[in-house]
Design a protein around this motif. Sequence first.
Motif, PDB file in Angstrom:
ATOM      1  N   ARG A  51       0.861  -1.181   0.000  1.00  0.00           N
ATOM      2  CA  ARG A  51       0.000   0.000   0.000  1.00  0.00           C
ATOM      3  C   ARG A  51       0.902   1.237   0.000  1.00  0.00           C
ATOM      4  O   ARG A  51       1.552   1.548   0.999  1.00  0.00           O
ATOM      5  CB  ARG A  51      -0.924   0.026   1.224  1.00  0.00           C
ATOM      6  CG  ARG A  51      -1.935  -1.108   1.278  1.00  0.00           C
ATOM      7  CD  ARG A  51      -2.942  -0.904   2.418  1.00  0.00           C
ATOM      8  NE  ARG A  51      -2.284  -0.665   3.688  1.00  0.00           N
ATOM      9  CZ  ARG A  51      -1.880  -1.624   4.522  1.00  0.00           C
ATOM     10  NH1 ARG A  51      -2.055  -2.904   4.195  1.00  0.00           N
ATOM     11  NH2 ARG A  51      -1.296  -1.324   5.667  1.00  0.00           N
ATOM     12  N   VAL A  52       0.935   1.917  -1.100  1.00  0.00           N
ATOM     13  CA  VAL A  52       1.892   3.009  -1.283  1.00  0.00           C
ATOM     14  C   VAL A  52       1.679   4.125  -0.273  1.00  0.00           C
ATOM     15  O   VAL A  52       2.638   4.659   0.309  1.00  0.00           O
ATOM     16  CB  VAL A  52       1.801   3.538  -2.730  1.00  0.00           C
ATOM     17  CG1 VAL A  52       2.654   4.803  -2.904  1.00  0.00           C
ATOM     18  CG2 VAL A  52       2.224   2.462  -3.720  1.00  0.00           C
ATOM     19  N   ALA A  53       0.434   4.503  -0.023  1.00  0.00           N
ATOM     20  CA  ALA A  53       0.151   5.628   0.875  1.00  0.00           C
ATOM     21  C   ALA A  53       0.617   5.362   2.302  1.00  0.00           C
ATOM     22  O   ALA A  53       0.961   6.294   3.039  1.00  0.00           O
ATOM     23  CB  ALA A  53      -1.341   5.946   0.863  1.00  0.00           C
ATOM     24  N   ASP A  54       0.631   4.094   2.703  1.00  0.00           N
ATOM     25  CA  ASP A  54       0.987   3.740   4.077  1.00  0.00           C
ATOM     26  C   ASP A  54       2.442   3.309   4.228  1.00  0.00           C
ATOM     27  O   ASP A  54       2.883   3.031   5.351  1.00  0.00           O
ATOM     28  CB  ASP A  54       0.090   2.585   4.567  1.00  0.00           C
ATOM     29  CG  ASP A  54      -1.369   2.975   4.614  1.00  0.00           C
ATOM     30  OD1 ASP A  54      -1.659   4.169   4.810  1.00  0.00           O
ATOM     31  OD2 ASP A  54      -2.232   2.090   4.425  1.00  0.00           O
ATOM     32  N   PHE A  55       3.164   3.264   3.133  1.00  0.00           N
ATOM     33  CA  PHE A  55       4.536   2.749   3.200  1.00  0.00           C
ATOM     34  C   PHE A  55       5.471   3.764   3.840  1.00  0.00           C
ATOM     35  O   PHE A  55       5.569   4.910   3.406  1.00  0.00           O
ATOM     36  CB  PHE A  55       5.043   2.403   1.800  1.00  0.00           C
ATOM     37  CG  PHE A  55       6.458   1.885   1.794  1.00  0.00           C
ATOM     38  CD1 PHE A  55       6.721   0.559   2.069  1.00  0.00           C
ATOM     39  CD2 PHE A  55       7.520   2.731   1.509  1.00  0.00           C
ATOM     40  CE1 PHE A  55       8.021   0.073   2.077  1.00  0.00           C
ATOM     41  CE2 PHE A  55       8.823   2.257   1.510  1.00  0.00           C
ATOM     42  CZ  PHE A  55       9.070   0.925   1.798  1.00  0.00           C
TER      43      PHE A  55
END
Length: 286
Positions: free
Chosen positions: A75-79
Motif C-alpha cells: 500500500r503506497v500511501a501507508d509505506f
Amino acid sequence: MRHTLPIAPQFYVTAPQDCPYLESRRERKLFTALQGDQAEALNNSLSKQGFRRSQNVLYRPSCADCAACLSARIRVADFEPKRSHRRIAKRNEGLSRNPRSAWATEEQYALFRDYLDTRHADGGMADMDVFEFAAMIEETPVKTRVIEYRDEASDELAAVCLTDILDDGLSLVYSFFAPELQKNSLGTYVILDHVALAREAVLPYVYLGYWVPGSAKMGYKANFPALEVHVNGQWQDIGAPEEYDTQTHPLSNDPIAQQVAQITLPDLRGDLGLRAPFASDQDPLD
C-alpha cells in the motif's frame, strides 16, 4: 484439463510439477490467455484477484493440497521505509531510473545472463536464450515498461525491471541486476524505487508477485511495511508472517470448478463486474 466459460476467457490447469519454492511439493497453476482488445481490462481485474502475468498468460497457483503462495502488494500511501531501506536508498544514490518501451536489447540480455549464471544457475530460466528473453520482454498485450537503472557516472546498466502498469498500481513482472553489485541490495532498491514511482504516478499499490512463507527465495517480501496478501479472495494486512500455516492439507484449496466460478471478470459492456459462471498530465513512466 480445460474449464470453458460461455464468455471469454477460458481457464486451464497445468499438470503438476515440482515446486520451485518449497521442497518435496508439487505445484499446479490455473491460467488463461491474455490477448486481444480485452487484455488490458482482464489484466487489471485478475491482478486484483491474485493473478500474475507471464508474456500473454495470466496465472495463479492452484495446488491440490498447498496454499502457501500468496499474492503480495504494498500500500503506497501507508509505506514508511525502515532504517535498512533508507540505507539501501542512500547506497544507490548514484543510479538513475530510465523507463523504456518493452523492447529487449543485447545489453539487457548480457546482464540477464550474468544474473542467472551467478544466482539461479539451476533455476527454470537458466537455459533461456536471447530469443526467449526477447519474448519475455516484448510479448505483452498490456501497458508495459522496461525500467533500467544505470550508474550515472559510467552509464553502465546495473538493474532492469519489467513492469506492468495497472489501473491501480505497478506490477513487477521480473527484475534482475548485476551480481557483482549484490552488496547494494539492488533487488530491494528496485522495489523501493517502484514505490516512489507509484507515488509519482498517483497509483495506490505496488504488486510484488508471490510471497511464500517458508521459502528462502521469497521470504524477503515480508520485510516491506504496508504489505498485504491475497487470502481466501480478499486482500488483508500481512500481520505476523511467522503465523502463516505452510503445511499441506487435502482441503487447502477449493475444487477448480469452484475457483473458476468465484473469479470476477470485467464486464466489457459496462462498468459492473461479472461473475465467471461455471456449471496525471505527465506520466512518470513515459
